[in-house]
Design a protein around this motif. Sequence first.
Motif, mmCIF file in Angstrom:
data_model
loop_
_atom_site.group_PDB
_atom_site.id
_atom_site.type_symbol
_atom_site.label_atom_id
_atom_site.label_comp_id
_atom_site.label_asym_id
_atom_site.label_seq_id
_atom_site.Cartn_x
_atom_site.Cartn_y
_atom_site.Cartn_z
ATOM 1 N N PHE A 189 0.833 -1.205 0.000
ATOM 2 C CA PHE A 189 0.000 0.000 0.000
ATOM 3 C C PHE A 189 0.867 1.254 0.000
ATOM 4 C CE2 PHE A 189 -1.958 3.437 2.425
ATOM 5 C CZ PHE A 189 -3.123 3.648 1.698
ATOM 6 N N GLU A 190 1.905 1.274 0.811
ATOM 7 C CA GLU A 190 2.787 2.441 0.882
ATOM 8 C C GLU A 190 3.499 2.667 -0.439
ATOM 9 O OE1 GLU A 190 3.161 4.870 3.106
ATOM 10 O OE2 GLU A 190 1.407 3.932 4.051
ATOM 11 N N LEU A 191 3.918 1.595 -1.102
ATOM 12 C CA LEU A 191 4.566 1.746 -2.402
ATOM 13 C C LEU A 191 3.581 2.316 -3.418
ATOM 14 C CD1 LEU A 191 7.008 1.379 -4.241
ATOM 15 C CD2 LEU A 191 6.215 -0.967 -4.685
ATOM 16 N N ALA A 192 2.343 1.848 -3.398
ATOM 17 C CA ALA A 192 1.337 2.383 -4.321
ATOM 18 C C ALA A 192 1.099 3.860 -4.072
ATOM 19 C CB ALA A 192 0.034 1.597 -4.187
ATOM 20 N N ARG A 193 1.189 4.275 -2.816
ATOM 21 C CA ARG A 193 0.966 5.682 -2.466
ATOM 22 C C ARG A 193 2.116 6.566 -2.928
ATOM 23 N NH1 ARG A 193 2.142 9.000 1.632
ATOM 24 N NH2 ARG A 193 3.343 7.395 2.723
ATOM 25 N N THR A 194 3.341 6.025 -2.885
ATOM 26 C CA THR A 194 4.508 6.848 -3.200
ATOM 27 C C THR A 194 4.999 6.666 -4.643
ATOM 28 O OG1 THR A 194 5.961 5.115 -2.335
ATOM 29 C CG2 THR A 194 5.278 6.859 -0.801
ATOM 30 N N ASP A 195 4.762 5.486 -5.228
ATOM 31 C CA ASP A 195 5.232 5.213 -6.595
ATOM 32 C C ASP A 195 4.249 4.251 -7.245
ATOM 33 O OD1 ASP A 195 6.538 4.617 -8.959
ATOM 34 O OD2 ASP A 195 8.520 4.451 -8.039
ATOM 35 N N PHE A 196 3.157 4.796 -7.743
ATOM 36 C CA PHE A 196 2.068 3.968 -8.259
ATOM 37 C C PHE A 196 2.528 3.076 -9.410
ATOM 38 C CE2 PHE A 196 -1.690 3.398 -11.018
ATOM 39 C CZ PHE A 196 -2.508 2.715 -10.113
ATOM 40 N N HIS A 197 3.278 3.626 -10.351
ATOM 41 C CA HIS A 197 3.701 2.848 -11.512
ATOM 42 C C HIS A 197 4.576 1.661 -11.107
ATOM 43 C CE1 HIS A 197 2.073 6.114 -13.873
ATOM 44 N NE2 HIS A 197 2.336 5.460 -14.986
ATOM 45 N N GLU A 198 5.504 1.874 -10.190
ATOM 46 C CA GLU A 198 6.355 0.777 -9.728
ATOM 47 C C GLU A 198 5.516 -0.278 -8.991
ATOM 48 O OE1 GLU A 198 9.679 -1.610 -8.758
ATOM 49 O OE2 GLU A 198 9.207 -0.212 -10.361
ATOM 50 N N SER A 199 4.557 0.180 -8.222
ATOM 51 C CA SER A 199 3.679 -0.744 -7.509
ATOM 52 C C SER A 199 2.919 -1.641 -8.480
ATOM 53 C CB SER A 199 2.694 0.038 -6.637
ATOM 54 O OG SER A 199 1.754 -0.825 -6.033
ATOM 55 N N MET A 200 2.422 -1.054 -9.563
ATOM 56 C CA MET A 200 1.679 -1.848 -10.538
ATOM 57 C C MET A 200 2.599 -2.829 -11.265
ATOM 58 S SD MET A 200 -1.381 -0.869 -9.986
ATOM 59 C CE MET A 200 -0.767 -0.701 -8.280
#
Length: 252
Positions: free
Chosen positions: A121-132
Amino acid sequence: MSIAPQRAVQEAPVVFLHGVGLDHTVWDKVGPSFGDRAVALDLPGHGAQPPLTHEVSLADLAGDVLRRMPEGPVHLVGFSLGALIAQYIAAHHPDRVLTLACVSAVCERTQEEADAVRQRFELARTDFHESMRRAVDRWFPTNGPAAETERVATREVLLANNVESYLYAYRVFATGDREVAAALPKIAAPTLAITGELDPGSTPQMSYRLQRLIPRCAVRVLPGVRHMLPVEAPDQLTESLTTLIQGGAHDD
């Protein structure tokens, strides 16, 4: 059960709920097997539904889905976040659910599992493209042209999300297993928990936890499969759903 009611059960709508960040098209390889009975809904904040603009609960998402389901009882199939929503509906509105299928579902995350989903969740909040990008790597095998086609198509759906809306939905996914856990023993519908052997986030152990908590729950684990059962193993999933709906779900 008399012949007429049994026929009505087998001919009832089959409602499909997708996972977080996806949309109803994840069921494109499964839904057609059920013909006109298949109803694949976009979850709140996904697909053609308006973006979420504030924090919501699992109960909020379930209430929205319930209002858009066909009238009367249905066979309810939920994938990932959709499985949490389906569990909530089955527990709190048992008159609306004939059978329940929990596909690639989470249940009673351990502390380590809860920490991992919070980090995502934190990664999606800070770097959405990398999270996906990492989500697609977790969900799919990497070998073969078919796998690459599926990865590309899924990545496009994920990246089309409104980021704020996605985060509101993902927060529910990250915590919803705790919200629904106490209600799971109230589920009366025949239930199937089915997941992939190699799914790192919705593990086979979680399906067996569901079986322990839901009174009439069978488990099936698909060998060599990861998270995206509706895309990676649609034939096996369809076979399992058909068996459940026809009244014959059994453990492996």
